[in-house]
Write an enzyme that holds these catalytic residues in place. Structure first.
Site, mmCIF file in Angstrom:
data_model
loop_
_atom_site.group_PDB
_atom_site.id
_atom_site.type_symbol
_atom_site.label_atom_id
_atom_site.label_comp_id
_atom_site.label_asym_id
_atom_site.label_seq_id
_atom_site.Cartn_x
_atom_site.Cartn_y
_atom_site.Cartn_z
ATOM 1 N N ARG A 1 7.073 -19.072 10.550
ATOM 2 C CA ARG A 1 6.851 -17.919 9.673
ATOM 3 C C ARG A 1 5.396 -17.802 9.233
ATOM 4 O O ARG A 1 4.919 -16.731 8.883
ATOM 5 C CB ARG A 1 7.793 -17.974 8.465
ATOM 6 C CG ARG A 1 7.689 -16.773 7.567
ATOM 7 C CD ARG A 1 8.940 -16.423 6.780
ATOM 8 N NE ARG A 1 9.753 -17.531 6.364
ATOM 9 C CZ ARG A 1 9.430 -18.396 5.394
ATOM 10 N NH1 ARG A 1 8.282 -18.285 4.759
ATOM 11 N NH2 ARG A 1 10.257 -19.368 5.068
ATOM 12 N N TYR B 1 -1.057 7.808 2.047
ATOM 13 C CA TYR B 1 0.114 7.841 2.928
ATOM 14 C C TYR B 1 1.378 7.833 2.049
ATOM 15 O O TYR B 1 1.504 7.001 1.145
ATOM 16 C CB TYR B 1 0.029 6.598 3.813
ATOM 17 C CG TYR B 1 1.173 6.317 4.725
ATOM 18 C CD1 TYR B 1 1.569 7.229 5.703
ATOM 19 C CD2 TYR B 1 1.846 5.093 4.662
ATOM 20 C CE1 TYR B 1 2.610 6.931 6.572
ATOM 21 C CE2 TYR B 1 2.881 4.784 5.531
ATOM 22 C CZ TYR B 1 3.254 5.714 6.477
ATOM 23 O OH TYR B 1 4.285 5.413 7.334
ATOM 24 N N ASP C 1 -7.159 1.189 2.684
ATOM 25 C CA ASP C 1 -6.404 1.362 3.932
ATOM 26 C C ASP C 1 -7.369 1.998 4.933
ATOM 27 O O ASP C 1 -7.769 3.150 4.790
ATOM 28 C CB ASP C 1 -5.185 2.280 3.673
ATOM 29 C CG ASP C 1 -4.309 2.455 4.913
ATOM 30 O OD1 ASP C 1 -4.835 2.365 6.048
ATOM 31 O OD2 ASP C 1 -3.100 2.718 4.758
ATOM 32 N N LYS D 1 -1.179 1.412 14.784
ATOM 33 C CA LYS D 1 -1.899 2.595 15.296
ATOM 34 C C LYS D 1 -2.945 2.166 16.324
ATOM 35 O O LYS D 1 -2.583 1.785 17.413
ATOM 36 C CB LYS D 1 -2.531 3.375 14.138
ATOM 37 C CG LYS D 1 -1.665 3.508 12.905
ATOM 38 C CD LYS D 1 -0.408 4.307 13.134
ATOM 39 C CE LYS D 1 0.408 4.371 11.851
ATOM 40 N NZ LYS D 1 1.779 4.766 12.038
#
Ligand SMILES: Cc1ncc(COP(=O)(O)O)c(C=O)c1O
Length: 386
Positions: A50, A103, A175, A200
């Site tokens: 993890r 966003y 961001d 993206k």
């Protein structure tokens, strides 16, 4: 080293006597330690699946090389990178300031999740710059920016926001997904944390979800690491591998997206159906001056406001398109075009422009084919109107 070189050279550990060019996928949940001493010491953060393994570290190093700062950590999606970064610095009773152009799922996380834990979100005008200082109270821990906003492309004054935030002990989180990390360097402009939806441009092929958080200093990095650790965030080695594979060609793809994006924006600006083009690279766009000062280029994502037109004509436009797909993401190799509603996503400011807003992503297709596709759409739109 320049970005193009960093993207090729970073995150490639050399093993003796030979090693693969690109680090391969290492799928692991459980690491075994050969001796008790090794078990006690552990590797540098590589102790359990993890926490990531060599594939993750290679990608993280590459993103750190691109963004600067001291450390990058991965998240399973761009949204979780946003959420984990916000959670790293707040407690009940705190306030976060979020750009009104953010966003929408970022807003929803603040309004619906942070609010339940006693964290207040105040939205600010993306054009505020130093004016944001008026909203920074003693309990304000974060100023969150997204520049340009991925629906309306408002360009934010990052150095001014950093100055205002730091003057009152708050952190600036940015961001930076739109720029692909290639065209804007928020850490160099004063930000504390840079977030990417690697879904993206980093991965670039519309086939995986991933996020990243890069920190400016060790203390910030520790808080980010703890946040992701306590949430239990996990990124698959396959997705880390795909993203790193994508990043090797990021610089050349960004140039190509920029070229097609600017060409489409200019072509659209001349169309009678178009009222206004929302592209930071165009001289008459409101944020152009700041964009020119801070950015080294423009990605392929931009918008247009059409002259008012009825639903049937709009439908005909979209249904006639053969190359521009209708999909919620962007940053892949393919072109996209969707109808968006910025009027529904604002509270600190008002979106007053009438006429449908389209968000376009300029992919890597030939520009003549792309303009022909839009031409076909406008012809279909005109036929319905007529
Ligand atoms: C600006 C921006 N930030 C974050 C995200 C979230 O990324 P993801 O879809 O990987 O969760 C998106 C997704 O569209 C985005 O456009």
């Amino acid at each position: 080293m320049k970005d193009k070189t960093k993207l090729v050279a970073a995150g490639r550990p050399r093993r003796k006597p030979f090693h693969p060019v690109n680090p391969p996928v290492e799928r692991v949940s459980t690491y075994l330690f050969p001796t008790y001493d090794d078990y006690i010491e552990g590797g540098r953060n590589i102790v359990y699946g993890r926490l990531g393994g060599p594939t993750h570290r290679a990608l993280e190093e590459t993103i750190t090389a691109l963004e600067g700062g001291v450390e990058t950590r991965l998240a399973p999606s761009g949204l979780q990178a946003v959420n984990a970064a916000l959670l790293a610095f707040v407690k009940a009773g705190d306030r976060v300031l979020v750009t009104d152009s953010a966003y929408d799922p970022t807003r929803k996380f603040c309004d619906r999740f942070l609010a339940r834990f006693g964290v207040e979100t105040v939205y600010y005008d993306p054009a505020a710059g130093t004016g944001v200082a008026d909203l920074i109270t003693t309990n304000t821990k974060i100023v969150f920016a997204e520049s340009p906003g991925s629906l309306t492309f408002d360009v934010q004054d990052i150095p001014a926001l950093a100055k205002a935030a730091h003057a009152k002990g708050a952190k600036l989180l940015v961001d930076n997904t739109w720029s692909g990390g290639v065209f804007l360097k928020p850490l160099a402009l004063g930000a504390d944390v840079v977030i990417h939806a690697g879904t993206k441009y980093f991965s670039g092929h519309s086939d995986c979800l991933i996020g990243s958080i890069t920190s400016r200093d060790e203390e910030t990095a520790k808080a980010i690491f703890q946040s992701l650790l306590q949430i239990g965030a996990n990124v698959s080695a396959d997705d880390a591998y795909l993203t790193l594979r994508g990043m090797r060609t990021l610089a050349v793809r960004m140039e190509a997206h920029q070229q097609n994006g600017v060409a489409l924006a200019k072509w659209l600006a001349k169309r009678p159906e178009v009222k206004r083009v929302l592209h930071p690279g165009l001289k008459n766009f409101a944020g152009h001056t700041i964009w020119k000062r801070d950015f080294a280029g423009a990605s392929g994502l931009f918008g247009v406001i059409l002259n008012p037109v009825g639903k049937p004509a709009l439908k005909a436009f979209f249904n006639a398109l053969k190359l521009f797909g209708m999909g919620f993401s962007w940053g892949g190799f393919e072109s996209l075009c969707i109808h968006v509603h910025p009027e529904n996503n604002r509270t600190a400011t008002k979106w007053t422009d009438e006429g449908p807003v389209l968000r376009l992503h300029a992919g890597l297709e030939d520009i003549d084919d792309l303009t022909a596709d839009l031409d076909r759409g406008f012809a279909a739109m005109g036929a319905v109107r007529g």
